[in-house]
Write an enzyme that holds these catalytic residues in place. Structure first.
Site, PDB file in Angstrom:
ATOM      1  N   LYS A  17     -10.686  24.571  68.289  1.00 37.07           N
ATOM      2  CA  LYS A  17      -9.727  23.513  67.920  1.00 37.07           C
ATOM      3  C   LYS A  17      -8.562  23.456  68.896  1.00 37.07           C
ATOM      4  O   LYS A  17      -8.125  22.379  69.305  1.00 37.07           O
ATOM      5  CB  LYS A  17      -9.176  23.772  66.494  1.00 37.07           C
ATOM      6  CG  LYS A  17     -10.237  23.782  65.416  1.00 37.07           C
ATOM      7  CD  LYS A  17      -9.670  24.177  64.068  1.00 37.07           C
ATOM      8  CE  LYS A  17      -9.218  25.604  63.939  1.00 37.07           C
ATOM      9  NZ  LYS A  17     -10.279  26.629  64.026  1.00 37.07           N
TER      10      LYS A  17
ATOM     11  N   GLN B 103      -8.036  27.455  60.778  1.00 39.39           N
ATOM     12  CA  GLN B 103      -9.247  27.984  60.133  1.00 39.39           C
ATOM     13  C   GLN B 103     -10.356  26.905  60.172  1.00 39.39           C
ATOM     14  O   GLN B 103     -10.311  26.033  61.030  1.00 39.39           O
ATOM     15  CB  GLN B 103      -8.974  28.445  58.682  1.00 39.39           C
ATOM     16  CG  GLN B 103      -8.108  29.675  58.571  1.00 39.39           C
ATOM     17  CD  GLN B 103      -6.612  29.423  58.753  1.00 39.39           C
ATOM     18  OE1 GLN B 103      -6.041  28.605  58.073  1.00 39.39           O
ATOM     19  NE2 GLN B 103      -5.993  30.137  59.659  1.00 39.39           N
TER      20      GLN B 103
HETATM   21  P1  GDP Z   1      -9.775  27.913  67.524  1.00 37.60           P
HETATM   22  O1  GDP Z   1      -9.227  28.933  66.604  1.00 37.60           O
HETATM   23  O2  GDP Z   1     -10.658  26.924  66.832  1.00 37.60           O
HETATM   24  O3  GDP Z   1      -8.726  27.246  68.357  1.00 37.60           O
HETATM   25  O4  GDP Z   1     -10.729  28.707  68.540  1.00 37.60           O
HETATM   26  P2  GDP Z   1     -10.390  30.095  69.281  1.00 37.60           P
HETATM   27  O5  GDP Z   1      -9.423  29.822  70.349  1.00 37.60           O
HETATM   28  O6  GDP Z   1     -10.084  31.158  68.301  1.00 37.60           O
HETATM   29  O7  GDP Z   1     -11.824  30.467  69.846  1.00 37.60           O
HETATM   30  C1  GDP Z   1     -12.520  29.633  70.711  1.00 37.60           C
HETATM   31  C2  GDP Z   1     -12.805  30.417  72.011  1.00 37.60           C
HETATM   32  O8  GDP Z   1     -13.779  29.727  72.765  1.00 37.60           O
HETATM   33  C3  GDP Z   1     -11.583  30.511  72.921  1.00 37.60           C
HETATM   34  O9  GDP Z   1     -11.661  31.720  73.625  1.00 37.60           O
HETATM   35  C4  GDP Z   1     -11.751  29.322  73.861  1.00 37.60           C
HETATM   36  O10 GDP Z   1     -11.113  29.521  75.123  1.00 37.60           O
HETATM   37  C5  GDP Z   1     -13.239  29.301  74.020  1.00 37.60           C
HETATM   38  N1  GDP Z   1     -13.843  27.969  74.256  1.00 37.60           N
HETATM   39  C6  GDP Z   1     -13.520  26.782  73.708  1.00 37.60           C
HETATM   40  N2  GDP Z   1     -14.413  25.830  74.089  1.00 37.60           N
HETATM   41  C7  GDP Z   1     -15.308  26.455  74.885  1.00 37.60           C
HETATM   42  C8  GDP Z   1     -16.496  26.032  75.564  1.00 37.60           C
HETATM   43  O11 GDP Z   1     -16.922  24.884  75.491  1.00 37.60           O
HETATM   44  N3  GDP Z   1     -17.176  26.979  76.276  1.00 37.60           N
HETATM   45  C9  GDP Z   1     -16.756  28.274  76.384  1.00 37.60           C
HETATM   46  N4  GDP Z   1     -17.470  29.113  77.113  1.00 37.60           N
HETATM   47  N5  GDP Z   1     -15.650  28.704  75.749  1.00 37.60           N
HETATM   48  C10 GDP Z   1     -14.944  27.813  75.011  1.00 37.60           C
HETATM   49  P1  IMO Z   2      -8.425  29.824  63.408  1.00 38.47           P
HETATM   50  O1  IMO Z   2      -7.349  28.814  63.116  1.00 38.47           O
HETATM   51  C1  IMO Z   2     -11.422  32.613  61.886  1.00 38.47           C
HETATM   52  C2  IMO Z   2     -10.597  34.473  58.017  1.00 38.47           C
HETATM   53  C3  IMO Z   2     -10.386  35.985  57.981  1.00 38.47           C
HETATM   54  C4  IMO Z   2     -10.964  36.295  56.624  1.00 38.47           C
HETATM   55  C5  IMO Z   2     -10.538  35.104  55.772  1.00 38.47           C
HETATM   56  C6  IMO Z   2      -9.270  35.347  54.962  1.00 38.47           C
HETATM   57  O2  IMO Z   2      -8.179  30.622  64.630  1.00 38.47           O
HETATM   58  O3  IMO Z   2      -9.778  29.193  63.356  1.00 38.47           O
HETATM   59  P2  IMO Z   2      -6.685  35.506  55.639  1.00 38.47           P
HETATM   60  O4  IMO Z   2      -5.977  36.430  56.579  1.00 38.47           O
HETATM   61  O5  IMO Z   2      -6.562  34.065  56.000  1.00 38.47           O
HETATM   62  O6  IMO Z   2      -6.363  35.759  54.211  1.00 38.47           O
HETATM   63  O7  IMO Z   2      -8.249  35.909  55.796  1.00 38.47           O
HETATM   64  O8  IMO Z   2     -10.291  34.041  56.696  1.00 38.47           O
HETATM   65  N1  IMO Z   2      -9.715  33.730  58.939  1.00 38.47           N
HETATM   66  C7  IMO Z   2     -10.127  33.204  60.102  1.00 38.47           C
HETATM   67  N2  IMO Z   2     -11.319  33.277  60.731  1.00 38.47           N
HETATM   68  N3  IMO Z   2     -10.428  31.863  62.419  1.00 38.47           N
HETATM   69  C8  IMO Z   2      -9.239  31.744  61.790  1.00 38.47           C
HETATM   70  O9  IMO Z   2      -8.283  30.885  62.203  1.00 38.47           O
HETATM   71  C9  IMO Z   2      -9.032  32.472  60.596  1.00 38.47           C
HETATM   72  N4  IMO Z   2      -7.986  32.611  59.748  1.00 38.47           N
HETATM   73  C10 IMO Z   2      -8.420  33.364  58.737  1.00 38.47           C
HETATM   74  O10 IMO Z   2     -11.083  36.615  59.017  1.00 38.47           O
HETATM   75  O11 IMO Z   2     -12.385  36.277  56.677  1.00 38.47           O
END
Ligand code: GDP
Ligand code: IMO
Ligand code: MG
Length: 430
Positions: free
Chosen positions: A17, A225
Site C-alpha cells: 500500500k 493493515q
Molecule cells: P504495506 O504495509 O502494504 O505498505 O507493505 P509493506 O511495505 O509492509 O511490504 C511490502 C514490501 O514489498 C515492501 O518491502 C515494498 O518495498 C515491497 N514491494 C512493493 N511492491 C513491490 C513489487 O512489485 N515488487 C517487489 N519485489 N517488491 C515490492
Molecule cells: P500494514 O499496514 C501485516 C497483524 C499482526 C497480528 C494482528 C493483530 O503494514 O499492512 P495488532 O498489533 O494490530 O493488534 O496485531 O494484525 N498486523 C499486521 N500484519 N501488516 C500490518 O500493517 C499489520 N498490522 C497488524 O501481525 O497478526
C-alpha cells in the site's frame, strides 16, 4: 471526475500500500490515515533509498501534500515524535504539512505492557500482535476510558484520568499477569515531555477535510493493515482491532458518509500473513520459501518472518465486495518470475470432500478448508521494473486476465518492483 480515492489492502496487510500511496500522492493534495496505529509499516523506495512509515501518511515524501492523521487512528505521542525526528533527518519537513486529530485515542505505555503480557500469557494460542498496544488502546476507546490527544491541553483532567487508568491496568498486570506495576508518575512525566510538540500539530482535522472536500481537492485515504484483518470481516479473532475496510474512513475522519469516487484494492500476486490465524493457501515447501526469500517477506514493523502461500481469489473476491472495490493493483508479480507453474485458489472443499460455498465464520470451520487450485503456466523470465503492459510475457498477461475474469474487476495498476518507477499504470486514476 475523481477527487477522492481509497487505497485498501485486500489480504492480511503488507500488500504494498505504501508504495502505491506514495506513487499516487504526486497528483494528490491530502493523504489521510483513518485507522490503526504504528502497527502499520509502509515501505517506499525511491532510487534505492528505503523509507518505512508507521504512523505518518505515505504521501509525506512529496513536499506539497498535506498529511492527516485522522480521528480513528490510535497514537503513541512518543512514537510519533520519534517518527517525525527520523523523517526530519532525511530533510523532509512536516511544518504546516502534518496534522493530528485532537480526537485520536492515545496509546499509553500501559497498553503496550498489557499487549505484551497477554501475548506471553496466551502462549501458543496468542494472536501474534505487533505488541504496539493497539488492541488495548481501542478497548479503552470503546470502554469510554481512553485519553485523547486533545486531553493533553487540560493537565488536571489528564492526570486524574491517567490515575484511574493506571489503577485499572496495574491491577491486571499484578493479579492476572504476575508483572510489576508501572509507576503512574513515570508515565505522566514521560508523556508530558512530548505535549508541546504534539499540540503544535494537533487540530480539528475533520474541518480541514470538510473544507478540502468543498474545494474539490484531491484526497487519498490510506488504509493500514488489510481487509482480512478487519475486526468485523476478517479472520476473527486473529485480526487487528480496527475497521481496516473502507468503512473505517467514514468513522475515522469526521467526514460523514460521502461517496468515494474510486476504491483501489491492493493485492500481492501471492499471499502473506504475519502472526497467527487461518491461511488456507499457506505453503510449507520450497515455493513458500522462495516467496519468503525473494519477496523479502520480513515484517516492516516487527521484523518477524511472514508466512507465505498462493494467491486466494475466493478471499480476494470477498475483500472486493466488502470494500466496493473499483479497480485492483497487483503487486510483486516479479516474485513469481522463476516459477514453472503458478497456482491460484478458486474455491474450497472441506476435508470430507464437500464443496464449500460460504467463507467460514467460526475459527473452527477455517481449519476444515482445503483449497481448490487452478494451475497456470509460469513465465520464467524477469518482469522486474517493466513499466508497459505490452512488455510483460504472455503468461504474465494471462495471469492478470485470469484474476480479472474471476473477480470481474479490472487490474488498473501492476507493480513490478519496489521502486516508485517499477510500475505499470493501466488506468490513470487521478
Ligand atoms: P504495506 O504495509 O502494504 O505498505 O507493505 P509493506 O511495505 O509492509 O511490504 C511490502 C514490501 O514489498 C515492501 O518491502 C515494498 O518495498 C515491497 N514491494 C512493493 N511492491 C513491490 C513489487 O512489485 N515488487 C517487489 N519485489 N517488491 C515490492
Ligand atoms: P500494514 O499496514 C501485516 C497483524 C499482526 C497480528 C494482528 C493483530 O503494514 O499492512 P495488532 O498489533 O494490530 O493488534 O496485531 O494484525 N498486523 C499486521 N500484519 N501488516 C500490518 O500493517 C499489520 N498490522 C497488524 O501481525 O497478526
Ligand atoms: Mg506493512
Amino acid at each position: 471526475m475523481i477527487n477522492n480515492i481509497a487505497i485498501v489492502g485486500m489480504q492480511w496487510g503488507d500488500e504494498g500500500k505504501g508504495k502505491i500511496v506514495d506513487l499516487l500522492s504526486k497528483k494528490s493534495n491530502y493523504i489521510v490515515r483513518y485507522q490503526g496505529g504504528n502497527n502499520a509499516g509502509h515501505t517506499i523506495v525511491i532510487d534505492k533509498k528505503k523509507t518505512i512509515l508507521h504512523l505518518i501518511p505515505s504521501g509525506i515524501l512529496h513536499d506539497k501534500t498535506i498529511c492527516i492523521i485522522g480521528d480513528g487512528v490510535v497514537v503513541s505521542p512518543e512514537f510519533l515524535i520519534e517518527e517525525i525526528k527520523n523523517i526530519n533527518k532525511s530533510n523532509i519537513s512536516i511544518k504546516n504539512r502534518l496534522f493530528l486529530s485532537h480526537n485520536c485515542t492515545i496509546i499509553l505505555p500501559y497498553h503496550i505492557f498489557i499487549d505484551r503480557a497477554r501475548e506471553k500469557f496466551q502462549g501458543k494460542s496468542s494472536i501474534g500482535t505487533t505488541e504496539k498496544g493497539i488492541g488495548p488502546a481501542y478497548e479503552d476507546q470503546v470502554a469510554r476510558r481512553g485519553l485523547r490527544i486533545g486531553d493533553l491541553k487540560y493537565p488536571n483532567y489528564f492526570s486524574k484520568k491517567l490515575k484511574e487508568i493506571s489503577i485499572y491496568y496495574n491491577s491486571q498486570l499484578i493479579n492476572l499477569y504476575n508483572q510489576e506495576a508501572i509507576d503512574y508518575n513515570f508515565i505522566l512525566e514521560n508523556i508530558l515531555k512530548y505535549k508541546k510538540q504534539i499540540l503544535e500539530i494537533t487540530t480539528d482535522t475533520s474541518s480541514i477535510l470538510i473544507n478540502a472536500k468543498k474545494k474539490n481537492k484531491k484526497i487519498i485515504f490510506e488504509g493500514a493493515q488489510g481487509s482480512l484483518l478487519d475486526i468485523h470481516h476478517g479472520t476473527y479473532p486473529y485480526v487487528t482491532s480496527s475497521n481496516t475496510t473502507v468503512s473505517g474512513i467514514f468513522s475515522g475522519t469526521g467526514l460523514g458518509p460521502f461517496k468515494l469516487d474510486y476504491v483501489l484494492g491492493i493485492t500481492k500476486a501471492y499471499s502473506t500473513r504475519v502472526g497467527s490465524g487461518p491461511f488456507p493457501t499457506e505453503l510449507f515447501n520450497d515455493i513458500g520459501n522462495h516467496f519468503f526469500k525473494k519477496g523479502n517477506e520480513i515484517g516492516s514493523t516487527t521484523g518477524r518472518r511472514r508466512r507465505t502461500g498462493w494467491i486466494d481469489l475466493v478471499l480476494l473476491s470477498q475483500s472486493i465486495q466488502i470494500n466496493s472495490v473499483n479497480g485492483l493493483c497487483l503487486t510483486k508479480i516479479d516474485i513469481l518470475d522463476e516459477l514453472e507453474e503458478i497456482k491460484v485458489c478458486i474455491g474450497y472443499q472441506s476435508i470430507d470432500n464437500k464443496k464449500i460455498t460460504n467463507i467460514p465464520c467460526s475459527i473452527c470451520d477455517w481449519e476444515k478448508l482445503v483449497p481448490i487450485y487452478k494451475t497456470l503456466s509460469g513465465w520464467k523470465s524477469s518482469t522486474l521494473g517493466i513499466n508497459k503492459f505490452q512488455h510483460l510475457p504472455e503468461e504474465a498477461k494471462n495471469f492478470v486476465y485470469f484474476i480479472e475474469k474471476f473477480t470481474k474487476i479490472s487490474i488498473d495498476i501492476i507493480s513490478t518492483g519496489p521502486d516508485r518507477n517499477h510500475t505499470i499504470i493501466l488506468r490513470n486514476i487521478f
